[in-house]
Design a protein around this motif. Sequence first.
Motif, mmCIF file in Angstrom:
data_model
loop_
_atom_site.group_PDB
_atom_site.id
_atom_site.type_symbol
_atom_site.label_atom_id
_atom_site.label_comp_id
_atom_site.label_asym_id
_atom_site.label_seq_id
_atom_site.Cartn_x
_atom_site.Cartn_y
_atom_site.Cartn_z
ATOM 1 N N GLU A 1 0.826 -1.215 0.000
ATOM 2 C CA GLU A 1 0.000 0.000 0.000
ATOM 3 C C GLU A 1 0.857 1.260 0.000
ATOM 4 O O GLU A 1 0.533 2.237 -0.661
ATOM 5 C CB GLU A 1 -0.931 0.008 1.217
ATOM 6 N N SER A 2 1.939 1.247 0.795
ATOM 7 C CA SER A 2 2.834 2.403 0.838
ATOM 8 C C SER A 2 4.193 1.966 1.365
ATOM 9 O O SER A 2 4.309 0.967 2.071
ATOM 10 C CB SER A 2 2.261 3.528 1.713
ATOM 11 N N ASN B 1 7.697 3.649 3.272
ATOM 12 C CA ASN B 1 8.267 4.792 3.971
ATOM 13 C C ASN B 1 9.768 4.550 4.167
ATOM 14 O O ASN B 1 10.179 3.944 5.151
ATOM 15 C CB ASN B 1 7.567 4.989 5.319
ATOM 16 N N GLN C 1 11.544 5.629 7.546
ATOM 17 C CA GLN C 1 11.305 4.777 8.711
ATOM 18 C C GLN C 1 11.620 3.307 8.430
ATOM 19 O O GLN C 1 11.496 2.467 9.301
ATOM 20 C CB GLN C 1 9.843 4.891 9.160
ATOM 21 N N THR D 1 9.853 1.252 6.703
ATOM 22 C CA THR D 1 8.633 0.477 6.900
ATOM 23 C C THR D 1 7.821 0.428 5.610
ATOM 24 O O THR D 1 7.980 1.267 4.725
ATOM 25 C CB THR D 1 7.749 1.075 8.018
ATOM 26 N N VAL D 2 6.957 -0.572 5.556
ATOM 27 C CA VAL D 2 6.075 -0.743 4.419
ATOM 28 C C VAL D 2 4.698 -1.134 4.958
ATOM 29 O O VAL D 2 4.607 -1.884 5.934
ATOM 30 C CB VAL D 2 6.629 -1.812 3.437
ATOM 31 N N LYS D 3 3.631 -0.578 4.363
ATOM 32 C CA LYS D 3 2.274 -0.966 4.746
ATOM 33 C C LYS D 3 1.774 -1.970 3.719
ATOM 34 O O LYS D 3 1.844 -1.722 2.518
ATOM 35 C CB LYS D 3 1.353 0.247 4.821
ATOM 36 N N ILE E 1 -4.671 -3.845 6.974
ATOM 37 C CA ILE E 1 -3.440 -3.114 6.671
ATOM 38 C C ILE E 1 -2.485 -3.318 7.850
ATOM 39 O O ILE E 1 -2.840 -3.083 9.005
ATOM 40 C CB ILE E 1 -3.698 -1.605 6.469
ATOM 41 N N THR E 2 -1.267 -3.753 7.544
ATOM 42 C CA THR E 2 -0.259 -4.006 8.563
ATOM 43 C C THR E 2 1.026 -3.296 8.181
ATOM 44 O O THR E 2 1.416 -3.309 7.015
ATOM 45 C CB THR E 2 0.018 -5.524 8.679
ATOM 46 N N GLU E 3 1.664 -2.666 9.164
ATOM 47 C CA GLU E 3 2.937 -2.000 8.910
ATOM 48 C C GLU E 3 4.066 -2.911 9.380
ATOM 49 O O GLU E 3 4.064 -3.387 10.508
ATOM 50 C CB GLU E 3 2.997 -0.654 9.640
#
Length: 185
Positions: A151-152, A154, A157, A159-161, A173-175
């Motif tokens: 989804e996104s 970053n 950070q 991180t990925v969603k 949705i999980t980060e």
Amino acid sequence: MEREARWYVIHTYSGYENKVAANIEKIVENRGMQDQILGMKIPAETVVEVLDNGKRREVERKLFPGYVFVKIAVDFDHDDQPFISDEAWFVVRNVRGVTGFVGPDNKPAPLDEDKVIEMAIEKRRVEVSYQVGDLVSIIHPNFEGFTGRVESINPEQNTVKIAITALFGKETITELAMDWVEPLD
């Protein structure tokens, strides 16, 4: 050959964190110990305070008051356990304002690498071969075997969603950390 280094935590009197870090830096420079004590961090965040009169001001707050993180070169004993030199231990331990190392019996215990990243003491740059919209496989132990759609991302950070389709077709949705996800073949 560059020596391996680990992050250690030292406890200080509250309010002495900056002074302790500055004193250690000065001693390291004076004694030429740059190969043993490699750096220090005092993690902080900037917050906006609203004053009684309604005005706002930015203030830096320490995330771990009373603690300083020190990166120290290590050697390994016969059991492959890291340890720091007596000289580095002595320098850090005897700086005014330091009450001791964090660890069992006040002995230095290095932080786990995952904790270092999680606590944002040291950033690690992760390059990935997936992008938003790609289907990926999750390799994190809690979600192993699951797949999802990016989804996104970053990169600041690391991180990925991910949109994971769970039981009964419900999307969640999980980060996650960027390196806990890999592209589907």
